[in-house]
Design a protein around this motif. Structure first.
Motif, PDB file in Angstrom:
ATOM      1  N   UNK A 240       0.824  -1.201   0.000  1.00  0.00           N
ATOM      2  CA  UNK A 240       0.000   0.000   0.000  1.00  0.00           C
ATOM      3  C   UNK A 240       0.869   1.267   0.000  1.00  0.00           C
ATOM      4  N   UNK A 241       1.931   1.251   0.824  1.00  0.00           N
ATOM      5  CA  UNK A 241       2.797   2.442   0.948  1.00  0.00           C
ATOM      6  C   UNK A 241       3.721   2.617  -0.248  1.00  0.00           C
ATOM      7  N   UNK A 242       4.360   1.530  -0.640  1.00  0.00           N
ATOM      8  CA  UNK A 242       5.448   1.649  -1.616  1.00  0.00           C
ATOM      9  C   UNK A 242       5.247   0.778  -2.856  1.00  0.00           C
ATOM     10  N   UNK A 243       4.161   0.049  -2.908  1.00  0.00           N
ATOM     11  CA  UNK A 243       3.905  -0.799  -4.067  1.00  0.00           C
ATOM     12  C   UNK A 243       4.912  -1.914  -4.201  1.00  0.00           C
ATOM     13  N   UNK A 244       5.510  -2.319  -3.098  1.00  0.00           N
ATOM     14  CA  UNK A 244       6.516  -3.373  -3.172  1.00  0.00           C
ATOM     15  C   UNK A 244       6.580  -4.136  -1.854  1.00  0.00           C
ATOM     16  N   UNK A 245       7.418  -5.153  -1.889  1.00  0.00           N
ATOM     17  CA  UNK A 245       7.606  -5.999  -0.727  1.00  0.00           C
ATOM     18  C   UNK A 245       8.779  -5.442   0.085  1.00  0.00           C
ATOM     19  N   UNK A 246       8.694  -5.494   1.404  1.00  0.00           N
ATOM     20  CA  UNK A 246       9.734  -4.870   2.227  1.00  0.00           C
ATOM     21  C   UNK A 246      11.097  -5.545   2.021  1.00  0.00           C
ATOM     22  N   UNK A 247      11.077  -6.856   1.789  1.00  0.00           N
ATOM     23  CA  UNK A 247      12.337  -7.565   1.526  1.00  0.00           C
ATOM     24  C   UNK A 247      12.996  -7.053   0.252  1.00  0.00           C
ATOM     25  N   UNK A 248      12.155  -6.816  -0.756  1.00  0.00           N
ATOM     26  CA  UNK A 248      12.645  -6.313  -2.045  1.00  0.00           C
ATOM     27  C   UNK A 248      13.219  -4.896  -1.873  1.00  0.00           C
ATOM     28  N   UNK A 249      12.493  -4.077  -1.131  1.00  0.00           N
ATOM     29  CA  UNK A 249      12.938  -2.695  -0.910  1.00  0.00           C
ATOM     30  C   UNK A 249      14.277  -2.673  -0.175  1.00  0.00           C
ATOM     31  N   UNK A 250      14.413  -3.551   0.815  1.00  0.00           N
ATOM     32  CA  UNK A 250      15.663  -3.607   1.595  1.00  0.00           C
ATOM     33  C   UNK A 250      16.819  -4.045   0.712  1.00  0.00           C
ATOM     34  N   UNK A 251      16.546  -5.014  -0.175  1.00  0.00           N
ATOM     35  CA  UNK A 251      17.592  -5.457  -1.112  1.00  0.00           C
ATOM     36  C   UNK A 251      17.998  -4.306  -2.034  1.00  0.00           C
ATOM     37  N   UNK A 252      17.010  -3.559  -2.488  1.00  0.00           N
ATOM     38  CA  UNK A 252      17.307  -2.419  -3.369  1.00  0.00           C
ATOM     39  C   UNK A 252      18.152  -1.377  -2.631  1.00  0.00           C
ATOM     40  N   UNK A 253      17.827  -1.178  -1.380  1.00  0.00           N
ATOM     41  CA  UNK A 253      18.592  -0.229  -0.559  1.00  0.00           C
ATOM     42  C   UNK A 253      20.034  -0.692  -0.422  1.00  0.00           C
ATOM     43  N   UNK A 254      20.196  -1.991  -0.136  1.00  0.00           N
ATOM     44  CA  UNK A 254      21.554  -2.540  -0.018  1.00  0.00           C
ATOM     45  C   UNK A 254      22.322  -2.319  -1.313  1.00  0.00           C
ATOM     46  N   UNK A 255      21.662  -2.589  -2.437  1.00  0.00           N
ATOM     47  CA  UNK A 255      22.344  -2.402  -3.727  1.00  0.00           C
ATOM     48  C   UNK A 255      22.753  -0.951  -3.919  1.00  0.00           C
ATOM     49  N   UNK A 256      21.896  -0.043  -3.467  1.00  0.00           N
ATOM     50  CA  UNK A 256      22.201   1.377  -3.647  1.00  0.00           C
ATOM     51  C   UNK A 256      23.449   1.784  -2.878  1.00  0.00           C
ATOM     52  N   UNK A 257      23.765   1.010  -1.834  1.00  0.00           N
ATOM     53  CA  UNK A 257      24.958   1.323  -1.039  1.00  0.00           C
ATOM     54  C   UNK A 257      26.162   0.507  -1.505  1.00  0.00           C
ATOM     55  N   UNK A 258      25.983  -0.122  -2.626  1.00  0.00           N
ATOM     56  CA  UNK A 258      27.086  -0.910  -3.165  1.00  0.00           C
ATOM     57  C   UNK A 258      26.989  -2.381  -2.799  1.00  0.00           C
ATOM     58  N   UNK A 259      25.866  -2.753  -2.190  1.00  0.00           N
ATOM     59  CA  UNK A 259      25.630  -4.170  -1.901  1.00  0.00           C
ATOM     60  C   UNK A 259      26.452  -4.725  -0.770  1.00  0.00           C
ATOM     61  N   UNK A 260      27.232  -3.858  -0.110  1.00  0.00           N
ATOM     62  CA  UNK A 260      28.091  -4.334   0.971  1.00  0.00           C
ATOM     63  C   UNK A 260      27.286  -4.763   2.176  1.00  0.00           C
TER      64      UNK A 260
END
Ligand SMILES: [Zn+2]
Length: 278
Positions: A240-260
């Motif tokens: 409802x908030x982000x149109x996505x799954x929280x696990x997916x969003x967290x993975x995307x966030x990790x990738x944005x930081x270089x996946x470290x």
């Protein structure tokens, strides 16, 4: 109405507040890149809360530092303004919890700080802030750290929690996100992803900051408002908030930081600031 006899004991007085002082050093000194410092518009609750201060021991060095470094008469009001601005800009007053009073209690205790509601009426909040902790913060950081802790705790006085069902880490993350946005992020905070999304505090706070960039500036307000008056269900909530799954969003966030896993491999902080407020 007959006048009160002058010989009776004085009626209870509100906490003594000093006369207002000039704003010579009232503003936060540091400015962080993502800080919104605009105070043009105030977000007001339906009813102005009573703000109180209780100093348990005036001889305590922590109490003295508080009185020396902050304007006691405006410290709480400024924190309320910052919290309401970040959580409720653009939302109706019916979205704001009916908090009627906030009392800041400075006292000697272990830990950093915590916020609690009155047993009789949860609309009355108490923020307990440890003078031992204040004492341990280096002088150069003391003022900003006190302001940061007060803002964090003030969020707990005004945020929604899905009738008590929201993940604790999300609640703490929102509190640190507001602290970050208000300009009081301590220097040791780092963007780290060596945890789950709901590890709380600055880990979740920085994740929320990233969500803002990805899903719009209102996303944390939406998240907080989504926790109003209903129970939390993870799948439905994040779709409802982000149109996505929280696990997916967290993975995307990790990738944005270089996946470290951990940005710098050194997350050990020493000193009192490592301890978290609640
Ligand atoms: Zn907290």
């Amino acid at each position: 109405m007959s006048p009160a006899p002058s010989s009776t004991a004085a009626a209870p007085q509100p906490s003594a507040l000093p006369p207002s002082v000039s704003n010579s050093n009232g503003a936060p000194e540091s400015s962080k890149t993502t800080v919104e410092t605009s105070t043009d518009h105030k977000v007001k609750p339906a009813r102005k809360p009573l703000l109180r201060l209780e100093l348990r021991d005036l001889s305590d060095e922590g109490t003295r530092a508080f009185l020396r470094l902050l304007h006691a008469s405006t410290a709480l009001e400024d924190a309320v303004d910052a919290v309401l601005r970040h959580l409720y800009t653009g939302l109706g007053t019916h979205c704001i919890p009916p908090t009627r009073s906030v009392t800041l209690v400075l006292r000697s205790m272990p830990g950093v700080a915590y916020t609690t509601g009155s047993d009789l009426d949860d609309d009355h909040k108490e923020i307990h802030f440890s003078t031992n902790y204040i004492n341990h913060v280096p002088d150069t950081r003391k003022k900003e750290e006190m302001q940061g802790v007060i803002v964090h705790e003030m969020v707990h006085c005004w945020q929604h929690n899905a009738l008590g069902t929201a993940p604790g880490g999300l609640i703490e993350g929102i509190a640190d996100w507001v602290r970050l946005k208000a300009g009081f992020a301590p220097p040791h905070w780092k963007r780290t992803t060596d945890s789950d999304w709901d590890a709380g505090y600055e880990r979740t706070g920085f994740f929320l900051e990233w969500l803002e960039a990805e899903h719009g500036a209102d996303i944390v307000r939406k998240i907080n408002d989504g926790l109003r008056g209903c129970k939390y269900g993870e799948e439905e909530f994040w779709h409802k908030c982000c149109g996505s799954n929280i696990g997916r969003l967290w993975e995307d966030y990790k990738s944005s930081l270089g996946g470290g896993e951990d940005d710098d491999g050194d997350e050990d902080q020493t000193g009192a600031e490592k301890k978290k407020s609640t």
